[in-house]
Design a protein around this motif. Structure first.
Motif, mmCIF file in Angstrom:
data_model
loop_
_atom_site.group_PDB
_atom_site.id
_atom_site.type_symbol
_atom_site.label_atom_id
_atom_site.label_comp_id
_atom_site.label_asym_id
_atom_site.label_seq_id
_atom_site.Cartn_x
_atom_site.Cartn_y
_atom_site.Cartn_z
ATOM 1 N N SER A 1 0.813 -1.214 0.000
ATOM 2 C CA SER A 1 0.000 0.000 0.000
ATOM 3 C C SER A 1 0.849 1.268 0.000
ATOM 4 O O SER A 1 0.332 2.357 -0.226
ATOM 5 N N VAL A 2 2.138 1.148 0.250
ATOM 6 C CA VAL A 2 3.006 2.326 0.188
ATOM 7 C C VAL A 2 4.185 1.999 -0.736
ATOM 8 O O VAL A 2 4.827 0.960 -0.584
ATOM 9 N N VAL A 3 4.416 2.867 -1.694
ATOM 10 C CA VAL A 3 5.541 2.691 -2.606
ATOM 11 C C VAL A 3 6.337 3.978 -2.629
ATOM 12 O O VAL A 3 5.787 5.059 -2.809
ATOM 13 N N SER A 4 7.623 3.871 -2.403
ATOM 14 C CA SER A 4 8.484 5.046 -2.482
ATOM 15 C C SER A 4 9.611 4.695 -3.430
ATOM 16 O O SER A 4 10.153 3.598 -3.368
ATOM 17 N N TRP A 5 9.958 5.606 -4.293
ATOM 18 C CA TRP A 5 10.904 5.239 -5.347
ATOM 19 C C TRP A 5 11.574 6.469 -5.921
ATOM 20 O O TRP A 5 11.100 7.594 -5.764
ATOM 21 N N TYR A 6 12.668 6.213 -6.590
ATOM 22 C CA TYR A 6 13.372 7.267 -7.304
ATOM 23 C C TYR A 6 13.594 6.751 -8.720
ATOM 24 O O TYR A 6 14.033 5.616 -8.899
ATOM 25 N N PRO A 7 13.283 7.570 -9.729
ATOM 26 C CA PRO A 7 13.352 7.054 -11.106
ATOM 27 C C PRO A 7 14.743 6.554 -11.483
ATOM 28 O O PRO A 7 15.730 7.241 -11.252
ATOM 29 N N SER B 1 -6.483 3.906 -2.016
ATOM 30 C CA SER B 1 -6.134 3.017 -0.900
ATOM 31 C C SER B 1 -4.677 2.592 -1.036
ATOM 32 O O SER B 1 -4.333 1.433 -0.825
ATOM 33 N N PHE B 2 -3.857 3.525 -1.416
ATOM 34 C CA PHE B 2 -2.412 3.282 -1.574
ATOM 35 C C PHE B 2 -1.749 4.651 -1.682
ATOM 36 O O PHE B 2 -2.431 5.648 -1.947
ATOM 37 N N SER B 3 -0.464 4.731 -1.449
ATOM 38 C CA SER B 3 0.223 5.967 -1.800
ATOM 39 C C SER B 3 1.550 5.675 -2.468
ATOM 40 O O SER B 3 2.250 4.725 -2.111
ATOM 41 N N LEU C 1 18.172 6.952 -1.140
ATOM 42 C CA LEU C 1 18.283 6.851 0.316
ATOM 43 C C LEU C 1 16.902 7.057 0.919
ATOM 44 O O LEU C 1 16.448 6.319 1.797
ATOM 45 N N SER C 2 16.249 8.076 0.435
ATOM 46 C CA SER C 2 14.934 8.410 0.946
ATOM 47 C C SER C 2 13.908 7.349 0.532
ATOM 48 O O SER C 2 13.023 6.993 1.324
ATOM 49 N N ALA C 3 14.051 6.823 -0.680
ATOM 50 C CA ALA C 3 13.090 5.820 -1.161
ATOM 51 C C ALA C 3 13.067 4.604 -0.229
ATOM 52 O O ALA C 3 12.003 4.154 0.192
ATOM 53 N N ILE C 4 14.238 4.107 0.109
ATOM 54 C CA ILE C 4 14.268 2.924 0.988
ATOM 55 C C ILE C 4 13.874 3.321 2.417
ATOM 56 O O ILE C 4 13.203 2.560 3.113
ATOM 57 N N GLY C 5 14.249 4.523 2.837
ATOM 58 C CA GLY C 5 13.885 5.000 4.181
ATOM 59 C C GLY C 5 12.374 5.032 4.368
ATOM 60 O O GLY C 5 11.843 4.600 5.391
ATOM 61 N N MET C 6 11.684 5.540 3.356
ATOM 62 C CA MET C 6 10.218 5.606 3.439
ATOM 63 C C MET C 6 9.619 4.202 3.482
ATOM 64 O O MET C 6 8.696 3.935 4.256
ATOM 65 N N ALA C 7 10.147 3.314 2.643
ATOM 66 C CA ALA C 7 9.610 1.948 2.609
ATOM 67 C C ALA C 7 9.811 1.278 3.968
ATOM 68 O O ALA C 7 8.931 0.561 4.463
ATOM 69 N N ILE C 8 10.950 1.537 4.590
ATOM 70 C CA ILE C 8 11.219 0.958 5.908
ATOM 71 C C ILE C 8 10.293 1.567 6.959
ATOM 72 O O ILE C 8 9.696 0.862 7.783
ATOM 73 N N GLY C 9 10.119 2.885 6.908
ATOM 74 C CA GLY C 9 9.238 3.568 7.868
ATOM 75 C C GLY C 9 7.809 3.032 7.783
ATOM 76 O O GLY C 9 7.146 2.812 8.794
ATOM 77 N N ALA C 10 7.344 2.819 6.552
ATOM 78 C CA ALA C 10 5.968 2.338 6.361
ATOM 79 C C ALA C 10 5.810 0.907 6.867
ATOM 80 O O ALA C 10 4.828 0.574 7.524
ATOM 81 N N ASN C 11 6.803 0.071 6.591
ATOM 82 C CA ASN C 11 6.749 -1.313 7.069
ATOM 83 C C ASN C 11 6.826 -1.382 8.587
ATOM 84 O O ASN C 11 6.166 -2.209 9.215
ATOM 85 N N GLY D 1 3.558 -1.032 9.905
ATOM 86 C CA GLY D 1 2.540 -2.037 9.636
ATOM 87 C C GLY D 1 1.891 -2.018 8.268
ATOM 88 O O GLY D 1 0.948 -2.766 8.034
ATOM 89 N N ALA D 2 2.372 -1.169 7.352
ATOM 90 C CA ALA D 2 1.869 -1.239 5.979
ATOM 91 C C ALA D 2 2.865 -2.043 5.159
ATOM 92 O O ALA D 2 4.054 -2.043 5.450
ATOM 93 N N ARG D 3 2.377 -2.725 4.132
ATOM 94 C CA ARG D 3 3.303 -3.402 3.235
ATOM 95 C C ARG D 3 3.819 -2.370 2.231
ATOM 96 O O ARG D 3 3.025 -1.745 1.528
ATOM 97 N N ALA D 4 5.119 -2.202 2.210
ATOM 98 C CA ALA D 4 5.688 -1.152 1.367
ATOM 99 C C ALA D 4 6.898 -1.678 0.633
ATOM 100 O O ALA D 4 7.577 -2.578 1.120
ATOM 101 N N PHE D 5 7.144 -1.128 -0.548
ATOM 102 C CA PHE D 5 8.340 -1.531 -1.270
ATOM 103 C C PHE D 5 8.953 -0.365 -2.023
ATOM 104 O O PHE D 5 8.333 0.684 -2.187
ATOM 105 N N THR D 6 10.174 -0.574 -2.477
ATOM 106 C CA THR D 6 10.812 0.358 -3.385
ATOM 107 C C THR D 6 11.393 -0.452 -4.532
ATOM 108 O O THR D 6 11.574 -1.661 -4.419
ATOM 109 N N ALA D 7 11.650 0.226 -5.638
ATOM 110 C CA ALA D 7 12.256 -0.446 -6.788
ATOM 111 C C ALA D 7 13.413 0.392 -7.283
ATOM 112 O O ALA D 7 13.350 1.619 -7.285
#
Lengths: 600, 350
Positions: A224-230, A258-260, A268-278, A281-287
């Motif tokens: 439900s949470v995705v953070s990424w950098y192109p 129902s997602f962001s 750095l920030s992309a993985i940080g956000m994914a970790i913060g969300a997880n 308790g949300a399932r989050a990933f980065t690519a």
């Protein structure tokens, strides 16, 4: 030499000229005729003006890997003309725009030239300058259809699907298609000695790229949470998630998401956000891809040590540094397996088809939450960005997400002497709590500094060693949860084994067929995950010589096997391809056959 | 300095609206140096949360690395805490907030953490208007590595060893306003009377709230010549306004028609009563504060109080159109589209 459904066509285009959709139209029309086809983009890191190639392999036997030897080259790029003419196999065909004469010195006696005045035809038939340019591509698709006996009806059907709602565009497209077909009919013999014949070999399979499949897998896996950098070649994975989520994850009442998805300022920030969300308790990933993974190392160490689930998709490209950003490789393995300073080890998943991209991406969230650790989904540019023919996606509606050991308020209330990092069950996996669960119980301080079982800061050596050993034990548990390897024989029959993984699968399976048809006995195993489970070890133990096929210079998978399983290095023989193009069957057959001859 | 913290609590200790005593907002015993400004800020956080009657477990406290980032261990023991990596607290806070927009997010950072290694994340969390309170404990130096100058050390400030800082110092408040922060305040760790209402107001703000607190490092940057010492800050502190925080249920009895008083309604219905000490300055007028900060800089003054407030602030989750329900509470039914939909997707790929 006539051959049905077994040839390679390569298109030489200039990027940014609309050739991509025409080329994929060509490939898909063959797919629609029930004939296995695989298509690969070989493109520059550029938006407009540089050479780009598109290679289509048609294979009755269903071999989807790259193959050397071009039977037919379609050339619409003067920049690469000389190289393109040289790359056609003797006896093959060279289709080009004959509006301008070819340089005499480029001509070859041993291939056939088919000149079509693409530019002249389009200038004559279309008035809009944009159409004059774009329809050159459709004219050559029409010419190819005539030459290779591809059904015009299938192409027209595809065009009407593509322009659904914009029917006005179908008419000029069909016109361009017929212009190409008619020109061939009037000026050349057709069809060629190699061509397409309708079959029923595609069954219910689908055609999709791995990134699109993984994005969809993440939607199904409950992200439900995705953070990424192109970054190429991972960008389209997130685009796919967003596309499907926008269709499938809108709140029916409010129309809200129902997602962001947040595009971050860097990796750095992309993985940080994914970790913060997880953590929350949300399932989050980065690519990301190699350069991004380099930047994410520090955070991966934090997630490993403080035991936060996170899913990271690494669509690998050619490194080091910027390397060849639009070429494929499997060269992030070692960095991924041991990412971060200090002693760490991470779970890797190694999909080989879009179907597996869908499944493993969904499974990655279960694994990450079960193990409370990062899970790295390791694909590559070839799988991520090229369309592959693959079995359809399946989902069991009875499946329940495995959220791992998370205590709710009632469980916290009942828990005796809970500690965030206590190994209660003996599997190395502790119980976690989420912020906001209980007014007085379950709060703890997540930290990357050394901590005891109750999450309190500690520099006590015994405590530190205890926690580090438990993390090691957790990775032992991981071996029982990750997908085991796939074997290509019921029982081992040979002293020679071959190991491969990811997109090398296509070439390796073809190579196996050819070698086995030649009477060579050889056992094979496809790896699907790291850490390696017992079966991987057993396979290596059971063979005298094991070839390890991979797409990097330094044989990183071989290093991992040696390091993790304490295999005698002499036993594992490197089979490598790292030029940025997908590996071919020939490259695998050659060293294996050579050794086999020696041993006879 | 390490003692066992007394567990004694006065039986008649005052309780807040939720029935909690101040004790329930406290943390473990601080291991920072005696007299460290950061400890005063921790105490102010405890007071603010207690007085606001926030449920402690509904707060998530996050930090980066450094002396300041250790402090979340010293307040709100009933809150989940997250001590992340150096300079990266904003990204972790962003992810956490996206996962559950219903909690109160309190980030604590230092000048090294926010103005140097984490300057990028500091800038971008502001741009996104993440709904959080972000406290910078600003002492102009790297305490934990023994006193090197930080990026907020003022040009000309003299270190303990006697060296003069040659480089321009970063003004955290000015840069935050420039980047679109919707609540910006500055204070001094030694001024509890000003700091507590500022923290309360920040926690009530919906959107990004920065409080830059000058917090002297007693061990490495409290010497004569330092512009972040207790003496210097006391002498150069120029309070723009005094501020009272008025909870939503409290009746407004006083007449506020005096020319120097302004009532500002917050997003959650609470009020801030601002007693303006400076004329020609309005915290809702960006231009006036940017100007005031420049002038103060030239005069070597440290402006404190509420500097800027945008009451029309729209926070990140609303900016990107996320549902009101916390994403971490979505059920499998809400998350997974199911096999029937997948079959249709398959059909479209043939």
């Amino acid at each position: 030499m006539s051959s049905i459904n077994d040839f390679v066509v390569r298109f030489a285009n200039v990027n940014g000229t609309g050739s991509a959709s025409a080329n994929s139209l060509f490939a898909k029309s063959i797919f629609r005729m029930g004939v296995p086809v695989s298509a690969k983009n070989i493109f520059p890191s550029n938006i407009q003006g540089l050479p780009t190639w598109y290679e289509v392999r048609v294979s009755e036997k269903g071999y989807l890997g790259r193959k050397n030897g071009i039977d037919l080259m379609v050339s619409v790029n003067p920049q690469s003309l000389k190289k393109d003419i040289a790359s056609v196999r003797p006896g093959g065909y060279f289709v080009y725009d004959s509006t301008k004469k070819l340089y005499e010195e480029f001509l070859r006696e041993d291939i056939n030239f088919i000149g079509i005045p693409l530019m002249d035809i389009c200038n004559r038939e279309f008035s809009d300058p944009r159409q004059k340019q774009l329809f050159k591509n459709i004219v050559y698709v029409g010419a190819l259809a005539k030459l290779l006996d591809i059904s015009f009806e299938e192409i027209e059907k595809l065009l009407s699907e593509q322009f659904k709602g914009k029917e006005k565009l179908v008419i000029p497209n069909v016109k361009a298609l017929n212009l190409g077909g008619d020109y061939i009919a009037e000026n050349f013999d057709y069809p060629l000695d190699f061509r397409v014949e309708r079959r029923d070999l595609v069954k219910d399979w689908i055609l999709i790229d791995g990134n699109a499949a993984a994005g969809l897998g993440a939607v199904y896996g409950g992200a439900s949470v995705v953070s990424w950098y192109p970054i190429t070649p991972s960008t389209s994975l997130v685009s796919s998630f967003e596309k499907y989520a926008n269709k499938l994850r809108k709140d029916p009442e409010t129309g809200k998401n129902s997602f962001s998805v947040v595009q971050s300022e860097d990796e750095l920030s992309a993985i940080g956000m994914a970790i913060g969300a997880n953590w929350n308790g949300a399932r989050a990933f980065t690519a990301t891809s190699g350069p991004g993974l380099s930047l994410m190392n520090e955070f991966l160490g934090l997630a490993y040590y403080s035991e936060i689930p996170v899913v990271l998709a690494d669509v690998q490209r050619s490194g080091p540094s910027t390397g060849m950003p639009t070429r494929t490789q499997q060269s992030d393995l070692l960095m991924a397996a041991y990412a971060s300073h200090g002693d760490t080890k991470h779970v890797l998943l190694l999909p080989s088809t879009p179907t597996e991209c869908f499944e493993m991406m969904a499974d990655a969230f279960d694994l990450a939450e079960q193990l409370q650790t990062p899970v790295l989904f390791m694909t590559d540019l070839d799988l991520g960005m090229n369309e592959h023919m693959c079995p359809p996606f399946k989902w069991d509606d009875n499946r329940k997400y495995n959220r791992g050991k998370v205590l709710n308020a009632e469980e916290l209330e009942a828990a005796q002497d809970w500690g965030r990092y206590k190994d209660v069950d003996g599997d190395g996996i502790p119980y976690r709590t989420l912020p906001g669960t209980h007014p007085t119980k379950g709060a703890y301080f997540t930290r990357g500094s050394s901590h005891d079982e109750k999450a309190a800061y500690s520099e006590d050596s015994d405590t530190y060693v205890r926690i580090m050993n438990r993390l090691k034990k957790k990775l032992e548990t991981a071996k029982t949860l990750v997908p085991g390897p796939e074997f290509y024989q019921e029982n081992n029959e040979s002293e020679i084994g071959v190991i491969f993984f990811g997109t090398s699968r296509y070439a390796a399976e073809e190579a196996l067929d050819i070698m086995r048809a030649d009477g060579l006995k050889i056992d094979a195993m496809r790896l699907k995950a790291f850490p390696f489970c017992k079966e991987v070890e057993d396979f290596i133990d059971a063979h005298k010589q094991v070839f390890v096929v991979e797409q990097n210079r330094d044989a990183q998978m071989r290093t991992l096997l040696i390091n993790e399983l304490e295999v005698n290095p002499k036993k594992l023989i490197r089979v490598l391809n790292f030029d940025g193009t997908p590996i071919t069957a020939d490259l695998i057959i050659e060293p294996i056959s050579a050794l086999n001859l020696q041993s006879i | 300095m390490s003692y066992i913290k007394p567990k004694f609590e006065h039986p008649r200790a005052p309780k807040n609206a939720l029935g909690y005593t101040r004790k329930e907002y406290e943390g473990s015993l601080s291991t920072l140096c005696a007299g460290c400004g950061h400890d005063s800020i921790s105490a102010a956080i405890v007071d603010a949360c207690f007085e606001l009657s926030i449920e402690p477990h509904r707060v998530a406290k996050l930090s980066g690395i450094g002396c300041s980032s250790k402090t979340p261990a010293y307040f709100l023991n009933n809150s989940h805490g997250f001590n992340s990596v150096h300079g990266r607290m904003p990204s972790v806070a962003t992810g956490a907030n996206l996962a559950n927009r219903d909690l109160v997010y309190l980030g604590v950072s230092g000048d090294g953490d926010s103005a140097s290694i984490g300057f990028g994340q500091f800038a971008h969390v502001i741009r996104r208007n993440l709904n959080m309170t972000y406290i910078v404990m600003n002492n102009g130096c790297y305490g934990l590595t023994k006193g090197q100058d930080s990026a907020t050390a003022d040009q000309g400030s003299v270190s303990k060893a006697g060296s003069v800082n040659n480089f321009e110092g970063i003004d955290m408040c000015a840069i935050a306003i420039e980047l679109g922060a919707t609540f910006v305040a500055q204070s001094f760790s030694g001024d509890k009377g000003q700091l507590i209402p500022l923290i309360k107001a920040a926690l009530s703000h919906s959107g990004f709230s920065l409080i830059n607190v000058v917090s002297p490092c007693v061990t490495f940057n409290n010497n004569p010549g330092s512009t972040k010492s207790y003496d210097y800050v006391r002498e150069h502190n120029e309070a723009l306004s005094s501020l009272d925080f008025v909870p939503v249920k409290e009746e407004i009895t006083t007449e506020y028609d005096e020319i120097d008083v302004k009532m500002v309604e917050m997003h959650d219905g609470t009020f801030i009563k601002l007693n303006k000490l400076h004329q020609g300055f309005d915290p809702q007028d960006k231009l006036s504060i940017i100007n005031a900060l420049q002038v103060a800089r030239q005069k070597d003054e440290i402006l404190t109080g509420l500097l800027y407030l945008d009451t029309e602030s729209v926070e990140l989750n609303d900016l990107i159109g996320t549902v009101n329900k916390p994403l971490n509470s979505l059920t499998e039914k809400e998350l997974c589209p199911g096999s029937e939909v997948l079959e249709k997707i398959n059909a479209g790929l043939r």
